[in-house]
Write an enzyme that holds these catalytic residues in place. Structure first.
Site, PDB file in Angstrom:
ATOM      1  CG  LEU A 172      12.442  19.761 -77.251  1.00  0.00           C
ATOM      2  CD1 LEU A 172      12.042  18.066 -77.033  1.00  0.00           C
ATOM      3  CD2 LEU A 172      11.700  20.547 -78.115  1.00  0.00           C
ATOM      4  CG  ASP A 173      10.025  24.805 -73.178  1.00  0.00           C
ATOM      5  OD1 ASP A 173       9.257  24.137 -72.428  1.00  0.00           O
ATOM      6  OD2 ASP A 173       9.332  25.417 -74.366  1.00  0.00           O
ATOM      7  CB  ALA A 174      11.690  22.259 -68.023  1.00  0.00           C
ATOM      8  CD  GLU A 175       8.153  24.669 -68.367  1.00  0.00           C
ATOM      9  OE1 GLU A 175       8.836  25.231 -69.500  1.00  0.00           O
ATOM     10  OE2 GLU A 175       8.772  24.769 -67.507  1.00  0.00           O
ATOM     11  CB  THR A 176       8.544  21.491 -74.827  1.00  0.00           C
ATOM     12  OG1 THR A 176       7.844  22.762 -74.929  1.00  0.00           O
ATOM     13  CG2 THR A 176       8.148  20.912 -76.219  1.00  0.00           C
TER      14      THR A 176
END
Length: 241
Positions: free
Chosen positions: A105-109
């Site tokens: 999961l990307d950092a913003e998710t």
């Protein structure tokens, strides 16, 4: 056979029931051992045996770990980060076995991330050919127009190829933003944000709430829980072909 134990002892140690209950399961022909119907008196090595009870895989290798984490916003889906940002290592250090994240999961998710040291299962869960669905809640700009569901589930062309959602629904609309739920079975980088963005709806918040049969539920951000045997069995069933 090195490390062989009586099958009913292995089943009981896995929490299926008492040893007598497990003997009854074997007698009734409900247990498969390495592809054959098990018999009373059978022995197995719990670290290598493939055991099914009523058609569901039972993991008896105590070296294998299966975890579900609610990844908080801002945490990197890596075990270390060269820029010193917060990574998964700060959350999984209490586990004796070394585990790896299943996909990213990307950092913003935010949301559900599976961690395990079962490399074969991890590969199947992330490979698109096994079509394991992932479900997300996304808060997007604006309201969803008529025909949007049909368009996003039919699919559109992105710069790196065709993409579509398997399911889509509007949850709520308020204050110029809409909460939607969608599921996909692929994992290209930023695929949910790019798919919704290409269709004119910027994503302001994104939370993954399920991976196949495993749900985020009420797991709080930053918390990790061990999957139960029924959940592990359901994961194996999800990647059967």
């Amino acid at each position: 056979m090195t490390g062989a134990e009586r099958l009913q002892k292995i089943l009981a140690a896995s929490g299926i029931g008492s040893r007598r209950d497990c003997e009854n399961l074997i007698s009734e022909g409900r247990v498969m051992l390495n592809g054959e119907v098990a018999k009373l008196g059978d022995k197995a090595d719990p670290e290598t045996a493939e055991i099914y009870v009523d058609g569901e895989r039972l993991v008896t290798d105590t070296r294998l770990v299966y975890l579900a984490m609610n990844k908080p916003l801002g945490v990197m889906s890596t075990m270390s980060d060269e820029k010193g940002r917060i990574s998964l290592a700060e959350y999984v250090g209490r586990f004796a076995q070394r585990v790896y994240h299943v996909g990213r999961l990307d950092a913003e998710t935010e949301g559900l991330l599976l961690l395990t040291n079962d490399g074969d299962l991890a590969h199947k869960l992330t490979h698109p050919s096994f079509e394991v669905s992932k479900t997300y809640l996304a808060e997007v700009s604006g309201t969803i127009p008529q025909g949007f569901k049909k368009r996003i589930t039919t699919g559109i062309e992105l710069e790196d190829g065709f993409a579509k959602a398997d399911t889509f629904k509007v949850v709520t609309t308020a204050g110029g933003r809409t909460l939607v739920e969608l599921s996909l079975h692929e994992g290209r980088k930023h695929i949910v944000r790019r798919l919704l963005g290409e269709m004119g709806h910027e994503v302001h918040r994104l939370v993954r709430v399920s991976i196949g049969p495993i749900h985020l539920g009420d797991t709080k951000p930053g918390r990790i829980r061990k999957l139960g045997q029924p959940e592990i069995a359901a994961l194996f069933k999800a990647v059967e072909q």
